[in-house]
Design a protein around this motif. Sequence first.
Motif, PDB file in Angstrom:
ATOM      1  N   LYS A 125       0.835  -1.213   0.000  1.00 16.92           N
ATOM      2  CA  LYS A 125       0.000   0.000   0.000  1.00 16.92           C
ATOM      3  C   LYS A 125       0.858   1.248   0.000  1.00 16.92           C
ATOM      4  O   LYS A 125       0.620   2.178  -0.765  1.00 16.92           O
ATOM      5  N   ARG A 126       1.837   1.275   0.869  1.00 18.01           N
ATOM      6  CA  ARG A 126       2.654   2.472   1.032  1.00 18.01           C
ATOM      7  C   ARG A 126       3.530   2.742  -0.195  1.00 18.01           C
ATOM      8  O   ARG A 126       3.626   3.857  -0.668  1.00 18.01           O
ATOM      9  N   GLU A 127       4.167   1.714  -0.693  1.00 14.32           N
ATOM     10  CA  GLU A 127       5.124   1.923  -1.775  1.00 14.32           C
ATOM     11  C   GLU A 127       4.480   2.045  -3.147  1.00 14.32           C
ATOM     12  O   GLU A 127       4.969   2.786  -3.991  1.00 14.32           O
ATOM     13  N   ALA A 128       3.437   1.310  -3.381  1.00 16.78           N
ATOM     14  CA  ALA A 128       2.899   1.260  -4.736  1.00 16.78           C
ATOM     15  C   ALA A 128       1.628   2.082  -4.925  1.00 16.78           C
ATOM     16  O   ALA A 128       1.491   2.769  -5.925  1.00 16.78           O
ATOM     17  N   LEU A 129       0.719   2.011  -3.991  1.00 18.90           N
ATOM     18  CA  LEU A 129      -0.553   2.710  -4.191  1.00 18.90           C
ATOM     19  C   LEU A 129      -0.370   4.220  -4.254  1.00 18.90           C
ATOM     20  O   LEU A 129      -1.029   4.892  -5.039  1.00 18.90           O
ATOM     21  N   ASP A 130       0.526   4.741  -3.439  1.00 16.42           N
ATOM     22  CA  ASP A 130       0.764   6.183  -3.467  1.00 16.42           C
ATOM     23  C   ASP A 130       1.313   6.641  -4.813  1.00 16.42           C
ATOM     24  O   ASP A 130       1.043   7.750  -5.249  1.00 16.42           O
ATOM     25  N   SER A 131       2.058   5.775  -5.479  1.00 17.36           N
ATOM     26  CA  SER A 131       2.691   6.163  -6.738  1.00 17.36           C
ATOM     27  C   SER A 131       1.700   6.299  -7.897  1.00 17.36           C
ATOM     28  O   SER A 131       2.018   6.905  -8.916  1.00 17.36           O
ATOM     29  N   ILE A 132       0.495   5.750  -7.757  1.00 16.52           N
ATOM     30  CA  ILE A 132      -0.467   5.839  -8.862  1.00 16.52           C
ATOM     31  C   ILE A 132      -1.581   6.845  -8.600  1.00 16.52           C
ATOM     32  O   ILE A 132      -2.468   7.011  -9.421  1.00 16.52           O
ATOM     33  N   SER A 133      -1.528   7.543  -7.476  1.00 15.86           N
ATOM     34  CA  SER A 133      -2.626   8.435  -7.108  1.00 15.86           C
ATOM     35  C   SER A 133      -2.876   9.551  -8.130  1.00 15.86           C
ATOM     36  O   SER A 133      -3.992  10.050  -8.228  1.00 15.86           O
ATOM     37  N   ASN A 134      -1.894   9.930  -8.885  1.00 10.17           N
ATOM     38  CA  ASN A 134      -2.060  11.005  -9.879  1.00 10.17           C
ATOM     39  C   ASN A 134      -2.450  10.491 -11.259  1.00 10.17           C
ATOM     40  O   ASN A 134      -2.484  11.267 -12.213  1.00 10.17           O
ATOM     41  N   TYR A 135      -2.737   9.207 -11.380  1.00  7.29           N
ATOM     42  CA  TYR A 135      -3.010   8.617 -12.688  1.00  7.29           C
ATOM     43  C   TYR A 135      -4.366   7.915 -12.711  1.00  7.29           C
ATOM     44  O   TYR A 135      -4.499   6.828 -13.229  1.00  7.29           O
ATOM     45  N   ARG A 136      -5.367   8.554 -12.176  1.00  9.90           N
ATOM     46  CA  ARG A 136      -6.686   7.931 -12.056  1.00  9.90           C
ATOM     47  C   ARG A 136      -7.725   8.628 -12.920  1.00  9.90           C
ATOM     48  O   ARG A 136      -8.859   8.814 -12.497  1.00  9.90           O
ATOM     49  N   THR A 137      -7.324   9.000 -14.118  1.00 11.90           N
ATOM     50  CA  THR A 137      -8.270   9.644 -15.022  1.00 11.90           C
ATOM     51  C   THR A 137      -8.342   8.861 -16.325  1.00 11.90           C
ATOM     52  O   THR A 137      -7.496   8.007 -16.603  1.00 11.90           O
ATOM     53  N   TYR A 138      -9.341   9.204 -17.122  1.00 18.61           N
ATOM     54  CA  TYR A 138      -9.525   8.543 -18.407  1.00 18.61           C
ATOM     55  C   TYR A 138      -8.291   8.696 -19.293  1.00 18.61           C
ATOM     56  O   TYR A 138      -7.918   7.779 -20.018  1.00 18.61           O
ATOM     57  N   ASN A 139      -7.655   9.860 -19.209  1.00 18.75           N
ATOM     58  CA  ASN A 139      -6.497  10.128 -20.064  1.00 18.75           C
ATOM     59  C   ASN A 139      -5.173   9.624 -19.500  1.00 18.75           C
ATOM     60  O   ASN A 139      -4.169   9.603 -20.207  1.00 18.75           O
TER      61      ASN A 139
END
Length: 185
Positions: free
Chosen positions: A57-71
């Motif tokens: 959770k700490r290492e990987a989930l935080d790294s994708i938080s800015n990539y949750r859009t259609y584009n």
Amino acid sequence: MSLMTKNALAASLKAMMERSSLDKITVKDLVADCGVNRQTFYYHFQDIYDLLGWIYKREALDSISNYRTYNTWQQGFLKIFQYVLDNKKFCMSTYRSMGREHLELFLHQAVFDLLMSVIEEVNANMQVRVEDKDFIANFYTYAFIGIMLEWIRNDMSEDPRVMIDRLSVLIEGDMEKAINKYVKR
């Protein structure tokens, strides 16, 4: 101090998993390697698998938080693949152990959350029931996890960018179609 201790335990577990299978690592071994006592470990985590989940959770989930859009979902998936590749021994040790469920749970949470954000964005002007959105997100989540687990099983030999490009071509426009189908119901 608490976060420092958790980070130290995480670093010890990852280092130990470079040399040994997760199934062979005990809390006793871990605390000896880390230089803390068992009580300290159990103050922070229920067991080694709880620590394992915290690491993912700490290492990987935080790294994708800015990539949750259609584009940007493709970059989010690439980040997940890249994390697994960058932590290959750690992830392979998890995959080949009783901790595999934790790896799959981490992947499910990461992919589901990413896809649900995309679905919410696409659904912005439509009224789709929550259970239908969950169904759509779960369908794609299990498809992506299946692809990723097969990639892991095959020793991560294929380039993740190629896989993401293939996925992108395959599902382009499919989420909108799925949402529209549920709107019409």
